[in-house]
Design a protein around this motif. Sequence first.
Motif, short mmCIF file in Angstrom:
data_model
loop_
_atom_site.label_atom_id
_atom_site.label_comp_id
_atom_site.label_asym_id
_atom_site.label_seq_id
_atom_site.Cartn_x
_atom_site.Cartn_y
_atom_site.Cartn_z
N ASP A 41 5.99 -10.08 -9.10
CA ASP A 41 4.97 -10.91 -8.44
C ASP A 41 4.21 -10.05 -7.42
O ASP A 41 4.81 -9.48 -6.51
N THR A 42 2.88 -9.95 -7.58
CA THR A 42 2.08 -9.14 -6.66
C THR A 42 1.27 -10.00 -5.68
O THR A 42 0.36 -9.51 -5.04
N SER A 43 1.63 -11.29 -5.56
CA SER A 43 0.89 -12.14 -4.62
C SER A 43 1.24 -11.75 -3.17
O SER A 43 2.28 -11.15 -2.90
N THR A 70 -4.80 -8.80 15.05
CA THR A 70 -4.32 -7.95 13.96
C THR A 70 -4.08 -8.85 12.76
O THR A 70 -3.37 -9.86 12.85
N ILE A 71 -4.69 -8.48 11.63
CA ILE A 71 -4.50 -9.22 10.40
C ILE A 71 -3.42 -8.49 9.59
O ILE A 71 -3.51 -7.28 9.40
N THR A 72 -2.41 -9.24 9.14
CA THR A 72 -1.31 -8.65 8.37
C THR A 72 -1.30 -9.26 6.99
O THR A 72 -1.39 -10.48 6.83
N VAL A 73 -1.19 -8.39 5.99
CA VAL A 73 -1.00 -8.84 4.61
C VAL A 73 0.40 -8.39 4.20
O VAL A 73 0.80 -7.26 4.49
N ALA A 74 1.16 -9.31 3.60
CA ALA A 74 2.54 -9.02 3.23
C ALA A 74 2.80 -9.42 1.78
O ALA A 74 2.25 -10.42 1.30
N SER A 75 3.64 -8.67 1.13
CA SER A 75 4.03 -8.98 -0.24
C SER A 75 4.95 -10.19 -0.24
O SER A 75 5.87 -10.28 0.58
N VAL A 76 4.73 -11.11 -1.17
CA VAL A 76 5.61 -12.27 -1.31
C VAL A 76 6.96 -11.82 -1.89
O VAL A 76 8.01 -12.25 -1.45
N ALA A 77 6.92 -10.90 -2.87
CA ALA A 77 8.14 -10.44 -3.52
C ALA A 77 9.00 -9.58 -2.59
O ALA A 77 10.23 -9.59 -2.69
N ASP A 78 8.37 -8.82 -1.69
CA ASP A 78 9.09 -7.95 -0.77
C ASP A 78 8.38 -7.99 0.58
O ASP A 78 7.54 -7.15 0.88
N PRO A 79 8.72 -9.01 1.42
CA PRO A 79 8.03 -9.19 2.70
C PRO A 79 8.11 -7.98 3.64
O PRO A 79 7.38 -7.92 4.62
N SER A 80 8.96 -7.00 3.35
CA SER A 80 9.01 -5.82 4.21
C SER A 80 7.83 -4.89 3.93
O SER A 80 7.53 -4.00 4.72
N LYS A 81 7.12 -5.12 2.82
CA LYS A 81 5.94 -4.32 2.48
C LYS A 81 4.71 -5.02 3.05
O LYS A 81 4.34 -6.11 2.60
N THR A 82 4.13 -4.40 4.09
CA THR A 82 2.98 -5.00 4.78
C THR A 82 1.92 -3.94 5.04
O THR A 82 2.18 -2.74 4.96
N ALA A 83 0.73 -4.42 5.39
CA ALA A 83 -0.35 -3.57 5.86
C ALA A 83 -1.12 -4.37 6.90
O ALA A 83 -1.12 -5.61 6.87
N THR A 84 -1.74 -3.66 7.84
CA THR A 84 -2.47 -4.36 8.91
C THR A 84 -3.88 -3.80 9.07
O THR A 84 -4.16 -2.67 8.70
N ALA A 85 -4.73 -4.64 9.63
CA ALA A 85 -6.09 -4.26 9.99
C ALA A 85 -6.43 -4.98 11.28
O ALA A 85 -5.81 -6.01 11.61
N THR A 86 -7.40 -4.47 12.02
CA THR A 86 -7.77 -5.09 13.28
C THR A 86 -9.13 -5.77 13.17
O THR A 86 -10.00 -5.33 12.42
N VAL A 87 -9.26 -6.85 13.93
CA VAL A 87 -10.53 -7.57 14.03
C VAL A 87 -10.88 -7.65 15.51
O VAL A 87 -10.07 -8.09 16.32
N SER A 88 -12.08 -7.19 15.85
CA SER A 88 -12.60 -7.31 17.22
C SER A 88 -13.71 -8.35 17.19
O SER A 88 -14.65 -8.22 16.41
#
Length: 179
Positions: A41-43, A70-88
Motif C-alpha cells: 500500500d503506497t497511500s 510544517t506539513i508532514t506526509v507519512a506512509s500508511v503502510a509504514d508510518p515511520s517513513k515520513t517527509a516534511t515541508a514548510t509553509v510560511s
Amino acid sequence: MTEQEPTPSIDAISISPGSMSLEVGGTGSFSANVTCTGTIDTSVTWTSSNPGVAEVSGGSVTAKAVGDATITVASVADPSKTATATVSVTAPAVVQATGVSLNQTSITMNAGESADLTATVSPDNATDKTVTWSSSSADVTVTNGKITASANITTQITATITATCGTASATCAVTVNPV
C-alpha cells in the motif's frame, strides 16, 4: 531453486516542493512520492503542525493565518517513513484606494430637502473601501451619502460635499435654494 520475492516494504517517501509561501486565504499543493519494494500500500496521510496557520488535506494547503507550519506526509503502510515541508503564511498585500467617484458632481435642492450620493472606490480590489463624508457647510449635512439641507436657509448657499477613501477623494457641489 526458485528466487524468493523480496519482503514488501516502503523504502522512502519524499515531498515536493520542500517549502512554499502563501498569503492568508491562499492555497497551494504538495505532492508525495513513495518508493517501495514489492507490492505494498503506497497511500499516505497528511498533517500540519499548525492547522490554524496552514490546513492540509490530501496535499492541498489552505493558508489560514500569519505564521509558519510544517506539513508532514507519512506512509500508511509504514508510518515511520515520513517527509516534511514548510509553509510560511504572510498577511495579504494591502491594495490602496486610488480613486473615488460620485454618481453626481452637482445637485440643486431646496431648503429642507434631502438627496442621495453614491461613492464608488477604485480599484475594485482595494483592501479598505471605507468612505468618509464631509460638508463645507453646517447648513448642509451628509451622513453615509445622504445629503440634508437645513430648512432654515434663507439665502441661496453652495456647499461642497467630499467623499474620501484613503488619500483619494471626490466632490459634489450642492446648491440650496431658500423656500
